[in-house]
Design an enzyme around this catalytic site. Structure first.
Site, PDB file in Angstrom:
ATOM      1  N   SER A  63       7.296   6.341   0.215  1.00 42.13           N
ATOM      2  CA  SER A  63       8.612   6.684  -0.211  1.00 42.13           C
ATOM      3  C   SER A  63       8.784   6.503  -1.654  1.00 42.13           C
ATOM      4  CB  SER A  63       9.642   5.884   0.507  1.00 42.13           C
ATOM      5  OG  SER A  63       9.732   4.693  -0.197  1.00 42.13           O
ATOM      6  N   LYS A  64       9.814   7.044  -2.349  1.00 37.47           N
ATOM      7  CA  LYS A  64      10.160   7.156  -3.730  1.00 37.47           C
ATOM      8  C   LYS A  64       9.727   5.806  -4.198  1.00 37.47           C
ATOM      9  CE  LYS A  64      11.853  10.577  -5.663  1.00 37.47           C
ATOM     10  NZ  LYS A  64      10.738  11.180  -6.666  1.00 37.47           N
ATOM     11  N   ARG A  65       9.977   4.711  -3.726  1.00 45.83           N
ATOM     12  CA  ARG A  65       9.848   3.256  -4.162  1.00 45.83           C
ATOM     13  C   ARG A  65       8.125   3.030  -4.604  1.00 45.83           C
ATOM     14  NH1 ARG A  65       8.575  -0.741  -0.568  1.00 45.83           N
ATOM     15  NH2 ARG A  65       8.765   0.234   1.452  1.00 45.83           N
TER      16      ARG A  65
END
Ligand code: GLU
Length: 499
Positions: free
Chosen positions: A257-259
């Site tokens: 994911s984005k993180r």
């Protein structure tokens, strides 16, 4: 398990929803479909799953297609290129779903369910309390004709009547047989109360009507496959073959994911990753070519791609490996090819090599790429490393200043400028010999001349061989920069604020 070329010509599809820009996971799926179609001289279909208008992002459909094309992935049929099995947008195919829905209902394989949302919610709450999985209890499946007549005209959904016993086996080309007990499957909804089909139904109709032979998709869809197989059976259609490819996980084995940093294709390209390196990297995520090669461009991947060599377990996404591959491409491609790719990154810094802000340097653009590329991991690094050849040096690396621009440095730089003015041979070797000579003459180490010179002419403390840099810049730029740095050292108050 065999993935031999089937009797029917291969037709595969990629079916994204236009909800945002292309994520690496989707690009991975699109790429595997593309590679499989190319390997087997098949057709690759791009289908837009655009029925959920609430999630649709304006313009995303076009953006996604443009982004995949940046990777070199193209399709033979699709919303933008047309083809004999269109339309390729689900939003334009409703009449097809309606026909098929009516057919399953007429065949007695599906039934109308009049249960209210309140009843279903209460049922689910009860099941949750008893620790049972949420499941429709089948009440409307067993309504009598009289009861049905009573409900006529009321809002309802259509549910597939899943057989009570037995199992559906997904003969997956990657995972082997995966068994699903019917007792574990709900009578799932295939048509909503507003008359529109659900995902599983639309996909089956489209895959069948588009003559898809192989459904290659992320394994998060595996749980949908038995439902789709039951639908094929209910509709009397022969199902395609299925291959569920491994999901991409982050290094900590959580869902990517984005993180975890960049996950959208465009982010990578903006960071200066070459599309070819990204394709190479994604192509080897979960797949290993028989000869163990690590550097393969799209065409080469297409020649060796084989579902039988796709792993079952999740593929761990490793940004370091991607950067390593990118570095290899930047280092080993013909410099002219790299040069064309770095132009946009230079432009972003306001640099046009043919019309430099300071210069021109004594080498051409391809030579400049060749000089600097050794240390570059990305096109951004490369453009940063090349900037000193085309633009004035306006700031100096702070740690370098503390170390090399101390007392006496400005005089030294002026002396160097004066000494170089008389140099007749401006080649790498002659410059190197001159520095050796000057160091001996002034009784200092070569480093005491080399480090301040590098900082003065490039603004940094690291880079390619200093003498190659000096040769590339040519005498007038080098001498002017040595003097400018000396002046900068002497006039701290005149410096622009370095905020
Ligand atoms: N629209 C679905 C997705 O993006 C496609 C699923 C499928 O390939 O069947 O995940």
């Amino acid at each position: 398990m065999t993935t031999n070329v089937p009797a029917r010509a291969v037709r595969v599809r990629y079916a994204p929803s236009p909800t945002g820009s292309v994520h690496v996971g989707n690009a991975h799926t699109a790429l595997f479909n593309y590679l499989f179609s190319r390997r087997h001289q098949g057709r690759f279909v791009y289908r837009l799953e655009d029925t959920d208008k609430s999630r649709e992002v304006e313009g995303a459909a076009e953006t996604q297609m443009a982004q995949l094309r940046l990777l070199g992935i193209t399709w033979d049929e699709g919303p933008d290129v047309g083809g004999p099995y269109g339309p390729y947008r689900q939003s334009e195919r409703s009449h097809r779903y309606q026909e098929a829905l009516e057919r399953v209902e007429a065949a007695g394989r599906a039934y109308r369910c009049y249960c209210t949302p309140d009843r279903l919610a209460a049922m689910r709450a009860e099941q949750a309390q008893a620790g049972r999985p949420p499941r429709y209890d089948g009440r409307c499946r067993h309504l009598s004709e009289a009861e049905r007549t009573q409900h006529a005209g009321e809002p309802h959904v259509l549910r597939l009547a899943v057989p009570d016993s037995g199992e559906t086996v997904v003969a997956d080309l990657i995972r082997g047989d995966v068994r699903f007990q019917h007792s574990e499957l709900d009578d799932f909804v295939i048509r909503k109360s507003d008359g529109t089909p659900l995902y599983n139904f639309g996909v089956v109709v489209d895959d069948h009507e588009m003559a898809i032979t192989h459904v290659i998709r992320g394994d998060e869809h595996l749980a949908n496959t038995p439902k789709q197989l039951l639908l094929y059976e209910a509709l009397g259609w022969e199902p395609p073959l299925f291959a569920h490819i491994p999901m991409l996980l982050a290094a900590d084995r959580s869902k990517l994911s984005k993180r975890h940093g960049a996950t959208a294709l465009v982010d990578f390209l903006e960071q200066g990753i070459l599309p070819e390196a990204l394709v190479n990297y994604l192509g080897l995520l979960g797949f290993s070519p028989p000869d163990g090669r690590e550097m393969l461009e799209l065409d080469e991947l297409s020649q060796v791609f084989d579902l039988a060599r796709v792993q079952r377990s999740a593929a761990v996404y490793d940004p370091k490996k991607l950067e390593w591959l990118n570095t290899q491409y930047i280092k080993t491609w013909p410099a002219a090819r790299v040069a064309e790719r770095v132009r946009p990154q230079l432009a972003a810094r306001g640099i046009t090599p043919e019309d430099p802000a300071e210069g021109p340097p004594a080498i051409d653009f391809v030579g400049a790429v060749d000089l600097v590329r050794e240390r570059a991991h990305t096109l951004v690094d490369l453009a940063a490393g090349m900037a000193f050849l085309y633009a004035p040096v306006v700031t100096y690396d702070a740690a370098g200043v503390a170390k090399h621009f101390g007392p006496g440095a400005s005089e030294r730089l002026r002396e160097l400028a004066a000494a170089l003015e008389s140099a007749s041979d401006w080649s790498h070797d002659a410059l190197e010999a001159r520095y050796t000579e000057l160091a001996a003459q002034w009784n200092v180490s070569r480093g005491a001349l080399i480090h301040p010179t590098r900082l003065a002419v490039t603004g940094t403390t690291v880079g390619p061989s200093l003498f190659a840099c000096l040769a590339a810049l040519g005498p007038s730029l080098v001498i002017a920069r040595l003097r400018r740095a000396a002046q900068w050292i002497d006039e701290p108050l005149a410096r622009p604020s370095e905020s």
